[in-house]
Design a protein around this motif. Structure first.
Motif, PDB file in Angstrom:
ATOM      1  N   HIS A 123      -3.497   7.389   8.284  1.00 47.90           N
ATOM      2  CA  HIS A 123      -3.527   8.825   8.001  1.00 47.90           C
ATOM      3  C   HIS A 123      -2.737   9.601   9.043  1.00 47.90           C
ATOM      4  N   GLY A 124      -1.853  10.445   8.601  1.00 46.65           N
ATOM      5  CA  GLY A 124      -1.143  11.352   9.493  1.00 46.65           C
ATOM      6  C   GLY A 124      -1.357  12.764   9.003  1.00 46.65           C
ATOM      7  N   MET A 125      -1.694  13.670   9.897  1.00 52.35           N
ATOM      8  CA  MET A 125      -2.031  15.038   9.485  1.00 52.35           C
ATOM      9  C   MET A 125      -1.369  16.053  10.405  1.00 52.35           C
ATOM     10  N   HIS A 126      -1.494  17.317  10.038  1.00 52.71           N
ATOM     11  CA  HIS A 126      -0.924  18.403  10.831  1.00 52.71           C
ATOM     12  C   HIS A 126      -1.621  18.460  12.190  1.00 52.71           C
ATOM     13  N   PHE A 136     -13.767   9.008   3.873  1.00 54.51           N
ATOM     14  CA  PHE A 136     -14.208  10.358   3.530  1.00 54.51           C
ATOM     15  C   PHE A 136     -13.993  11.304   4.709  1.00 54.51           C
ATOM     16  N   ASP A 137     -14.361  10.884   5.904  1.00 55.90           N
ATOM     17  CA  ASP A 137     -14.217  11.723   7.092  1.00 55.90           C
ATOM     18  C   ASP A 137     -12.749  12.077   7.318  1.00 55.90           C
ATOM     19  N   THR A 138     -11.884  11.092   7.135  1.00 57.65           N
ATOM     20  CA  THR A 138     -10.453  11.315   7.316  1.00 57.65           C
ATOM     21  C   THR A 138      -9.907  12.289   6.285  1.00 57.65           C
ATOM     22  N   ALA A 139     -10.294  12.092   5.011  1.00 57.33           N
ATOM     23  CA  ALA A 139      -9.814  12.985   3.951  1.00 57.33           C
ATOM     24  C   ALA A 139     -10.287  14.412   4.186  1.00 57.33           C
ATOM     25  N   ALA A 140     -11.546  14.561   4.631  1.00 58.78           N
ATOM     26  CA  ALA A 140     -12.079  15.897   4.884  1.00 58.78           C
ATOM     27  C   ALA A 140     -11.327  16.580   6.023  1.00 58.78           C
ATOM     28  N   LEU A 141     -11.017  15.827   7.088  1.00 57.88           N
ATOM     29  CA  LEU A 141     -10.282  16.396   8.218  1.00 57.88           C
ATOM     30  C   LEU A 141      -8.861  16.759   7.806  1.00 57.88           C
ATOM     31  N   ALA A 142      -8.229  15.888   7.031  1.00 55.96           N
ATOM     32  CA  ALA A 142      -6.856  16.156   6.587  1.00 55.96           C
ATOM     33  C   ALA A 142      -6.804  17.407   5.724  1.00 55.96           C
ATOM     34  N   MET A 143      -7.758  17.551   4.818  1.00 56.25           N
ATOM     35  CA  MET A 143      -7.776  18.725   3.954  1.00 56.25           C
ATOM     36  C   MET A 143      -8.074  19.994   4.752  1.00 56.25           C
ATOM     37  N   ILE A 148       0.845  -1.196   0.000  1.00 58.36           N
ATOM     38  CA  ILE A 148       0.000   0.000   0.000  1.00 58.36           C
ATOM     39  C   ILE A 148       0.878   1.244   0.000  1.00 58.36           C
ATOM     40  N   LYS A 149       0.696   2.081  -0.992  1.00 60.62           N
ATOM     41  CA  LYS A 149       1.481   3.313  -1.098  1.00 60.62           C
ATOM     42  C   LYS A 149       0.745   4.454  -0.388  1.00 60.62           C
ATOM     43  N   ARG A 150       1.442   5.591  -0.254  1.00 64.09           N
ATOM     44  CA  ARG A 150       0.885   6.721   0.467  1.00 64.09           C
ATOM     45  C   ARG A 150       0.939   7.980  -0.391  1.00 64.09           C
ATOM     46  N   SER A 151       0.036   8.903  -0.098  1.00 64.69           N
ATOM     47  CA  SER A 151       0.017  10.206  -0.767  1.00 64.69           C
ATOM     48  C   SER A 151       0.159  11.294   0.292  1.00 64.69           C
ATOM     49  N   GLY A 152       0.760  12.415  -0.101  1.00 66.87           N
ATOM     50  CA  GLY A 152       0.893  13.517   0.849  1.00 66.87           C
ATOM     51  C   GLY A 152       2.055  14.416   0.514  1.00 66.87           C
ATOM     52  N   TRP A 153       2.403  15.272   1.445  1.00 62.71           N
ATOM     53  CA  TRP A 153       3.490  16.219   1.238  1.00 62.71           C
ATOM     54  C   TRP A 153       4.019  16.706   2.575  1.00 62.71           C
ATOM     55  N   ASP A 154       5.217  17.263   2.492  1.00 60.88           N
ATOM     56  CA  ASP A 154       5.882  17.813   3.672  1.00 60.88           C
ATOM     57  C   ASP A 154       5.499  19.277   3.832  1.00 60.88           C
ATOM     58  N   TYR A 155       5.355  19.744   5.073  1.00 60.14           N
ATOM     59  CA  TYR A 155       4.981  21.135   5.323  1.00 60.14           C
ATOM     60  C   TYR A 155       6.178  22.061   5.486  1.00 60.14           C
ATOM     61  N   GLY A 156       7.369  21.496   5.567  1.00 57.27           N
ATOM     62  CA  GLY A 156       8.532  22.342   5.839  1.00 57.27           C
ATOM     63  C   GLY A 156       8.510  22.908   7.242  1.00 57.27           C
TER      64      GLY A 156
END
Length: 420
Positions: A307-310, A356-363, A192-200
């Motif tokens: 899921h990992g988020m800010h 969906f709930d996770t994606a909405a919170l992450a965004m 399973i691959k992951r999507s995302g980006w670094d915030y610096g």
């Protein structure tokens, strides 16, 4: 059958469980308890030695548990073990400004009195929460724990899942759950691959003692490099989560204690009197990372493995506990209907519930961080106007309070405080 092969089979039989959970931090034990209490046998595998996991020394780490998360802990019997060490969060104050210049006159103020259910949440130290989970698991006969071992291989077939540990032991079960963090080996081995980006950005995390009482008020102060969260702990202490640009954060964290405090003080202000460091200091690189699938062949991902988020809204652990509640409910209800709990049809229900709930919170956290972590005068004027508007409208304020308490959306039963 030769003796080595017989020994291998017997060793595997000794470690059969309905569900194998990789990761014994917080989400893993929470899921193990929720599942064991509905009749499943569970094995939890963690790479850390049990003595380290039980270490009661204060190290400065703490979590903001939303009211809904507290209900899950209560429903699984964990809350009674930590209630005396938990600090209720009665108010949240959100401001915007520059270090040393004070906050903008526009702000948001949320008070738990605007909802009927109680405090918006609780601050709980990591040491108390981990120890409570470990003690609760020891007392649950359906849970087995393996500490100080890592998983080196996993295989799923028509009969179930087999794990191989670094000491050669094998474990078998119907379902594998990865609760092993943002760099989940469970997800990697499943392809399973992951999507995302670094915030610096990097979060500087510590705890402080202060002269004046905090009165259960949490503060979020947005500055151009990143937000500063001041979260109330017991006994005139607060947890600090302070985001800075990565290079600056490295330099700050390398400073001696007195110099570190000199950098923190103008950002913190003097509203709680003088401040002193307590416990260790930590840094965490900040990024957004979401698994492209929360499920695989006889496998599911929970918490940061999915899921990992800010940390801007303090929702990391709360989102993980929503996963726990959802997966425990899906598996338990499926089992009661006689379904194969590891079938793709069952696991898709979990993914549909949480993705969906996770994606909405992450965004939402991503947009919020980008909106506030800058010094653009037009954006500053817009967000100050928005904060002032929200602060002046009771209906909007109440909605934000309920969101902070975790009371919105399609809540699993455990997060409603109900048994499955």
């Amino acid at each position: 059958m030769d003796n080595p092969e017989r020994a291998r089979i017997l060793r595997a039989m000794e470690h059969m469980s309905d569900i194998l959970i990789v990761g014994g931090g917080l989400n893993g034990p929470a899921l193990a308890l929720a599942l064991a209490q509905t009749g499943h046998t569970v094995t939890v595998i963690d790479a850390l030695d049990e003595k380290l996991r039980k270490d009661a020394a204060f190290d400065g780490r703490a979590y903001a548990l939303a009211l809904a998360s507290q209900r899950l802990l209560d429903a699984t019997g964990v809350w009674a073990r930590i209630a005396d060490q938990a600090q209720p969060m009665l108010e949240i104050k959100v401001t915007d400004g520059h270090a040393g210049a004070g906050p903008s006159p526009f702000f948001m103020h949320f008070d738990h009195a605007e909802i009927e259910e109680g405090p918006m949440g609780y601050m709980v130290e990591d040491r108390h929460l981990r120890r409570a989970f470990l003690e609760a698991m020891v007392e649950e006969s359906r849970i087995s724990q393996i500490s100080g071992k890592t998983v080196v291989a996993q295989k799923a077939d028509e009969t179930g899942v087999t794990l191989t540990l670094n000491d050669g032991a094998t474990l078998t079960g119907s379902l594998l759950v990865g609760c092993d963090g943002r760099r989940s080996g469970t997800a990697t081995r499943a392809g399973i691959k992951r999507s995302g980006w670094d915030y610096g950005q990097t979060a500087l995390v510590c705890a402080i003692e202060h002269d004046l009482p905090h009165h259960g008020i949490a503060h979020q102060f947005f500055m151009p490099p990143g937000p500063l969260a001041i979260l109330p702990l017991t006994d005139n202490r607060s947890s600090i989560v302070w985001s800075e640009r990565t290079e600056m954060a490295k330099r700050i964290n390398a400073l001696p204690e007195d110099d570190y405090l000199q950098v923190l003080r103008p950002r913190f202000g003097d509203f709680l009197g003088d401040i002193r460091l307590q416990g260790d200091r930590f840094t965490y690189p900040l990024n957004l990372t979401i698994a492209n699938s929360f499920i695989g062949d006889r496998m599911a991902l929970v918490g940061d493995a999915a899921h990992g988020m800010h940390p801007i809204a303090g929702q990391g652990l709360n989102a993980g506990l929503r996963d726990v509640g959802a997966l425990a409910e899906v598996l338990t209800l499926a089992g009661r209907r006689g379904e194969d709990i590891s079938s793709v049809l069952v696991l898709e229900r979990y993914q549909e519930w949480r993705r969906f709930d996770t994606a909405a919170l992450a965004m939402a956290t991503d947009v919020f961080n980008k909106l506030f972590s800058n010094d653009n005068p037009l954006l500053r004027a817009g967000r100050d106007f928005g904060m002032g508007l929200i602060g002046s409208l009771p209906g909007l304020r109440r909605g934000f309070v309920r969101e902070a308490a975790g009371l919105t959306g399609d809540l699993p039963k455990l997060l409603q405080g109900r048994a499955i």
